[in-house]
Design a protein around this motif. Structure first.
Motif, PDB file in Angstrom:
ATOM      1  N   PHE A 207       0.823  -1.209   0.000  1.00 43.20           N
ATOM      2  CA  PHE A 207       0.000   0.000   0.000  1.00 43.20           C
ATOM      3  C   PHE A 207       0.859   1.262   0.000  1.00 43.20           C
ATOM      4  O   PHE A 207       0.363   2.347  -0.268  1.00 43.20           O
ATOM      5  CB  PHE A 207      -0.923   0.018   1.228  1.00 43.20           C
ATOM      6  CG  PHE A 207      -2.161  -0.807   1.076  1.00 43.20           C
ATOM      7  CD1 PHE A 207      -3.218  -0.351   0.315  1.00 43.20           C
ATOM      8  CD2 PHE A 207      -2.272  -2.043   1.692  1.00 43.20           C
ATOM      9  CE1 PHE A 207      -4.376  -1.108   0.175  1.00 43.20           C
ATOM     10  CE2 PHE A 207      -3.418  -2.808   1.566  1.00 43.20           C
ATOM     11  CZ  PHE A 207      -4.476  -2.338   0.797  1.00 43.20           C
ATOM     12  N   PRO A 211       0.338   4.164  -6.364  1.00 45.40           N
ATOM     13  CA  PRO A 211      -0.537   3.165  -6.989  1.00 45.40           C
ATOM     14  C   PRO A 211      -0.316   3.087  -8.497  1.00 45.40           C
ATOM     15  O   PRO A 211       0.130   4.037  -9.130  1.00 45.40           O
ATOM     16  CB  PRO A 211      -1.944   3.679  -6.663  1.00 45.40           C
ATOM     17  CG  PRO A 211      -1.778   5.139  -6.421  1.00 45.40           C
ATOM     18  CD  PRO A 211      -0.423   5.294  -5.806  1.00 45.40           C
ATOM     19  N   ILE A 359      -6.305  -5.452  -4.293  1.00 40.97           N
ATOM     20  CA  ILE A 359      -6.644  -4.059  -3.976  1.00 40.97           C
ATOM     21  C   ILE A 359      -5.393  -3.190  -3.942  1.00 40.97           C
ATOM     22  O   ILE A 359      -5.384  -2.059  -4.432  1.00 40.97           O
ATOM     23  CB  ILE A 359      -7.412  -4.003  -2.637  1.00 40.97           C
ATOM     24  CG1 ILE A 359      -8.799  -4.642  -2.806  1.00 40.97           C
ATOM     25  CG2 ILE A 359      -7.532  -2.568  -2.138  1.00 40.97           C
ATOM     26  CD1 ILE A 359      -9.559  -4.815  -1.517  1.00 40.97           C
ATOM     27  N   THR A 360      -4.299  -3.729  -3.377  1.00 42.01           N
ATOM     28  CA  THR A 360      -3.061  -2.933  -3.352  1.00 42.01           C
ATOM     29  C   THR A 360      -2.526  -2.705  -4.762  1.00 42.01           C
ATOM     30  O   THR A 360      -2.003  -1.638  -5.071  1.00 42.01           O
ATOM     31  CB  THR A 360      -1.970  -3.660  -2.537  1.00 42.01           C
ATOM     32  OG1 THR A 360      -1.558  -4.850  -3.213  1.00 42.01           O
ATOM     33  CG2 THR A 360      -2.462  -4.005  -1.153  1.00 42.01           C
ATOM     34  N   TYR A 362      -4.231  -2.743  -7.762  1.00 42.02           N
ATOM     35  CA  TYR A 362      -5.093  -2.012  -8.699  1.00 42.02           C
ATOM     36  C   TYR A 362      -5.908  -0.926  -7.993  1.00 42.02           C
ATOM     37  O   TYR A 362      -6.986  -0.563  -8.446  1.00 42.02           O
ATOM     38  CB  TYR A 362      -6.044  -2.988  -9.405  1.00 42.02           C
ATOM     39  CG  TYR A 362      -5.342  -4.043 -10.214  1.00 42.02           C
ATOM     40  CD1 TYR A 362      -4.800  -3.755 -11.460  1.00 42.02           C
ATOM     41  CD2 TYR A 362      -5.207  -5.344  -9.728  1.00 42.02           C
ATOM     42  CE1 TYR A 362      -4.158  -4.726 -12.211  1.00 42.02           C
ATOM     43  CE2 TYR A 362      -4.563  -6.321 -10.467  1.00 42.02           C
ATOM     44  CZ  TYR A 362      -4.041  -6.011 -11.710  1.00 42.02           C
ATOM     45  OH  TYR A 362      -3.405  -6.973 -12.451  1.00 42.02           O
ATOM     46  N   ARG A 363      -5.377  -0.399  -6.890  1.00 48.54           N
ATOM     47  CA  ARG A 363      -6.153   0.577  -6.128  1.00 48.54           C
ATOM     48  C   ARG A 363      -6.297   1.914  -6.846  1.00 48.54           C
ATOM     49  O   ARG A 363      -7.065   2.776  -6.402  1.00 48.54           O
ATOM     50  CB  ARG A 363      -5.532   0.781  -4.748  1.00 48.54           C
ATOM     51  CG  ARG A 363      -4.158   1.407  -4.718  1.00 48.54           C
ATOM     52  CD  ARG A 363      -3.596   1.398  -3.300  1.00 48.54           C
ATOM     53  NE  ARG A 363      -2.334   2.102  -3.176  1.00 48.54           N
ATOM     54  CZ  ARG A 363      -1.149   1.579  -3.458  1.00 48.54           C
ATOM     55  NH1 ARG A 363      -1.086   0.315  -3.889  1.00 48.54           N
ATOM     56  NH2 ARG A 363      -0.033   2.281  -3.327  1.00 48.54           N
ATOM     57  N   HIS A 364      -5.600   2.098  -7.945  1.00 46.33           N
ATOM     58  CA  HIS A 364      -5.752   3.321  -8.733  1.00 46.33           C
ATOM     59  C   HIS A 364      -6.987   3.257  -9.615  1.00 46.33           C
ATOM     60  O   HIS A 364      -7.333   4.254 -10.275  1.00 46.33           O
ATOM     61  CB  HIS A 364      -4.525   3.517  -9.626  1.00 46.33           C
ATOM     62  CG  HIS A 364      -4.343   2.430 -10.638  1.00 46.33           C
ATOM     63  ND1 HIS A 364      -4.009   1.147 -10.286  1.00 46.33           N
ATOM     64  CD2 HIS A 364      -4.460   2.435 -11.989  1.00 46.33           C
ATOM     65  CE1 HIS A 364      -3.905   0.398 -11.379  1.00 46.33           C
ATOM     66  NE2 HIS A 364      -4.177   1.156 -12.426  1.00 46.33           N
ATOM     67  N   LYS A 366     -11.049   2.394  -9.777  1.00 50.01           N
ATOM     68  CA  LYS A 366     -12.254   2.182  -8.977  1.00 50.01           C
ATOM     69  C   LYS A 366     -13.002   0.914  -9.391  1.00 50.01           C
ATOM     70  O   LYS A 366     -13.543   0.195  -8.554  1.00 50.01           O
ATOM     71  CB  LYS A 366     -13.179   3.391  -9.109  1.00 50.01           C
ATOM     72  CG  LYS A 366     -14.417   3.328  -8.216  1.00 50.01           C
ATOM     73  CD  LYS A 366     -15.271   4.570  -8.362  1.00 50.01           C
ATOM     74  CE  LYS A 366     -14.545   5.793  -7.848  1.00 50.01           C
ATOM     75  NZ  LYS A 366     -15.414   7.000  -7.860  1.00 50.01           N
ATOM     76  N   LEU A 369     -11.452  -2.059  -7.733  1.00 51.79           N
ATOM     77  CA  LEU A 369     -11.756  -2.109  -6.304  1.00 51.79           C
ATOM     78  C   LEU A 369     -13.146  -2.686  -6.066  1.00 51.79           C
ATOM     79  O   LEU A 369     -13.344  -3.546  -5.192  1.00 51.79           O
ATOM     80  CB  LEU A 369     -11.650  -0.713  -5.693  1.00 51.79           C
ATOM     81  CG  LEU A 369     -10.257  -0.071  -5.678  1.00 51.79           C
ATOM     82  CD1 LEU A 369     -10.331   1.329  -5.076  1.00 51.79           C
ATOM     83  CD2 LEU A 369      -9.281  -0.930  -4.876  1.00 51.79           C
TER      84      LEU A 369
END
Length: 658
Positions: A207, A211, A359-360, A362-364, A366, A369
């Motif tokens: 994290f 990202p 999630i870490t 592809y957290r850029h 939405k 997510l």
């Protein structure tokens, strides 16, 4: 020469160490236990007395009691006493002495065995001796005319050992002694607990960095390197051959269906290589093949294959793992654990932990997510918790998001009877399942494409997207692979349809066969080859060898059904803006379904492919925003007008929109 190593923090090294330790303990558990069986436990499991706990419906020579059989309870009157089933009594009277004699003669109950393998060898030896003794007794009853009227000799005889795998597993669990039985919570913590903790510690530092997708030589890792075609073909052929050979044993020596499978496989090979001319073309090499340098990936694949083989076909050898999760099952839902509770627990935890990794990464984005959160939720709630709660309430343990033909036994006779006996809840499950097949699938695919299921709901897709994400680049993008994909996946769909038609015919007519094909054998072989061999052993075991969507791409009949609707009736497509494509290849590299996305993007052509699961990763990794997931049947030219971008089409060439 640039450094191709991925640098890890101290916390990540600690997490990796904990995970490796947990895996070592998990594996070593299978060798820690010993096994000692008493005569009472042998009889109670293999030939229980009518009315005793564990006596059930007679099948393949096992015993049962009808209704509430057994003697009258204390204080009951003679009129209130339940009647004993004469078949159950006959089975007990014939089989129980046979097992006692065989166990004494072969010293099953008089020694301690050092492994489940030596114990099972002795159990099967005793079983065969008891089987011969039972046959002699039944033959004597027939010769003397003492076999009761209305009772078939085959209800009393013992069948092939392969049909008693569950009872053999129960025997092994009863006989188990050792540290795991004495300390299940400790081993639960040392394996699953440490594994989850190690995974989280390894993932959380991800994290920290900025990202987005970073080309930090991750595909040079020994875990995620590809195999060249020769080695990949060797592992695939060896696995398939092993499954087919074991299939002959699984079908009790019946070689017919394995032979049919080989014939169909050869036909598909001929169709792809010669009829479609693919033998002339050299298929593209998978991402970064380096011979056997991907040794960690090969080791991971081999471990997964071994796990699935033991879980599906020899549950007696994973008894310590089941014993370990027994107190958790009892505490949460009551009852006793089986290999399926173990599998469901591990499956769910893997998706949850690796979902955090997704999630870490592809957290850029939405969309990624939301999609990842969705598969985590549906696996936890619909695939694990709800079925376990239903089981605790004595209702069918149905996964309400599972759809035929992926849920291939949905229309099996025992399943339909279970729905009917469960009252209103069971009828709802039956109606819900039928509505999903007939109305839900076509409607949802028309509106949003097959992604609503394959990428947002499905447990198989959820495992592929989370645990399988590190290997997604290994999917074969060649034209030859696509041709194999079309023939195989639609062949499996056809097989599922024919098997289900035969199943329903047998259910409504009472006939056990049609045109010489026995229904139970067709069901058994389909479940073995497709439901276990393809979906589990190959589908998951080959993540590190052939990419994370092997099952979804080549074998899933529901994906084939969804894909046909998507190809011809769906509004969903991935639109492309070829004028901005820089041909970096990220989209094709990251496509888990083996689609050469870059080729579409370079032509400015919308992607409407039956195999596309709409995961959206190609759009997430595109540095130029060339790809967009859309639900519209309007031509791309009209959609791109307000964006003032370059549109490329075969009819109009290159033009500036707006």
């Amino acid at each position: 020469m640039p450094d191709k190593r991925t640098h890890k923090s101290t916390i990540q090294y600690i997490g990796l160490g904990l995970f490796v330790l947990s895996l070592l303990v998990f594996t070593a558990m299978l060798a820690l236990e010993r096994y000692r069986l008493t005569e009472e436990d042998l009889i109670a499991t293999m030939a229980p007395e009518p009315g005793a706990e564990g006596a059930g419906t007679p099948e393949a020579g096992t015993t049962v009691s009808a209704g509430s059989s057994g003697g009258a309870s204390e204080g009951s009157t003679e009129e209130e006493a339940p009647t004993e089933d004469p078949l159950a009594r006959l089975i007990y009277d014939v089989q129980a002495p046979a097992f006692r004699r065989a166990a004494v003669a072969l010293d099953l109950t008089g020694q301690t065995f050092g492994s489940s393998f030596s114990f099972q060898d002795k159990v099967e030896e005793v079983f065969q001796a008891a089987r011969s003794s039972v046959d002699e007794s039944v033959d004597g009853l027939i010769a003397a005319g003492e076999l009761p009227e209305g009772i078939s000799e085959w209800d009393v005889r013992l069948s092939e050992p392969v049909y008693y795998s569950d009872k053999f597993a129960a025997l092994t669990a009863t006989a188990e002694i050792g540290p795991v039985v004495d300390n299940p919570w400790l081993f639960l913590g040392l394996t699953i607990g440490l594994g989850v903790l190690g995974g989280i510690l390894y993932i959380l530092p991800k994290f920290g960095p900025h990202p987005g997708i970073k080309h930090d030589h991750i595909y040079h890792s020994q875990v995620t390197k590809g195999l060249n075609l020769g080695w990949r073909g060797f592992f695939l052929a060896a696995t398939i051959l092993g499954i087919l050979l074991y299939g002959i044993r699984y079908m009790a020596g019946d070689w017919f269906w394995p032979a049919v499978t080989v014939g169909i496989a050869l036909l598909i090979l001929a169709l792809v290589l010669w009829y479609e001319g693919s033998w002339r073309n050299s298929p593209a090499r998978p991402a970064d093949p380096a011979g056997l340098s991907a040794y960690i990936g090969i080791l991971a694949g081999t471990y997964l294959i071994g796990f699935y083989v033991l879980l599906y076909w020899t549950p007696a050898h994973v008894t310590p793992w089941i014993t370990m999760v027994e107190p958790l099952k009892t505490a949460l839902f009551g009852g006793t654990a089986s290999q399926w509770f173990l599998y469901g627990l591990l499956y769910t935890l893997v998706i949850l932990v690796m979902g955090v990794r997704m999630i870490t990464k592809y957290r850029h984005n939405k969309y990624q997510l939301l999609r990842t959160g969705s598969v985590m939720f549906f696996q936890l709630a619909f695939a694990f918790l709800i079925p376990e709660i239903l089981g605790a309430l004595n209702k069918p343990q149905q996964d309400l998001k599972n759809i035929w033909p992926l849920d291939y036994d949905f229309f099996f006779g025992w399943q339909l009877e279970q729905f009917q006996s469960a009252g209103a809840v069971g009828i709802f499950m039956l109606v819900w399942g039928v509505v999903l097949i007939i109305v839900g699938v076509p409607l949802m695919v028309h509106l949003v494409g097959k992604r609503w299921y394959c990428s947002w709901v499905c447990g198989c897709g959820g495992l592929a997207e989370t645990m399988g994400d590190p290997w997604r680049q290994l999917s074969d993008k060649s034209l030859r692979a696509w041709k194999f994909e079309r023939w195989i996946v639609h062949g499996v769909l056809l097989a599922a349809i024919l098997m289900t038609a035969l199943t329903l015919y047998s259910y409504f007519t009472g006939a056990g066969s049609l045109l010489g094909f026995e229904t139970w054998k067709v069901q058994k072989w389909y479940g073995f080859l497709i439901g276990a061999g393809f979906a589990g052993v190959v589908g998951t075991g080959f993540y590190p060898l052939m990419g994370n969507r092997v099952w979804c791409r080549f074998g899933c009949p529901l994906a084939a059904y969804l894909g046909l609707v998507q190809r011809f009736q769906s509004r969903f497509r991935i639109t492309t803006n070829g004028g901005q494509c820089i041909s970096c290849g990220n989209c094709s590299t990251y496509c888990e379904m083996g689609i050469d996305v870059r080729a579409y993007a370079q032509r400015g052509q919308d992607i409407v492919r039956a195999s596309c699961v709409g995961c959206g990763v190609c759009a997430a990794v595109c540095p130029r925003g060339v790809l967009r997931l859309e639900n519209s049947s309007v031509d791309a030219g009209y959609r791109t007008v307000p964006e003032r971008v370059i549109h490329v089409s075969e009819e109009e060439g290159v033009s500036l929109m707006g």
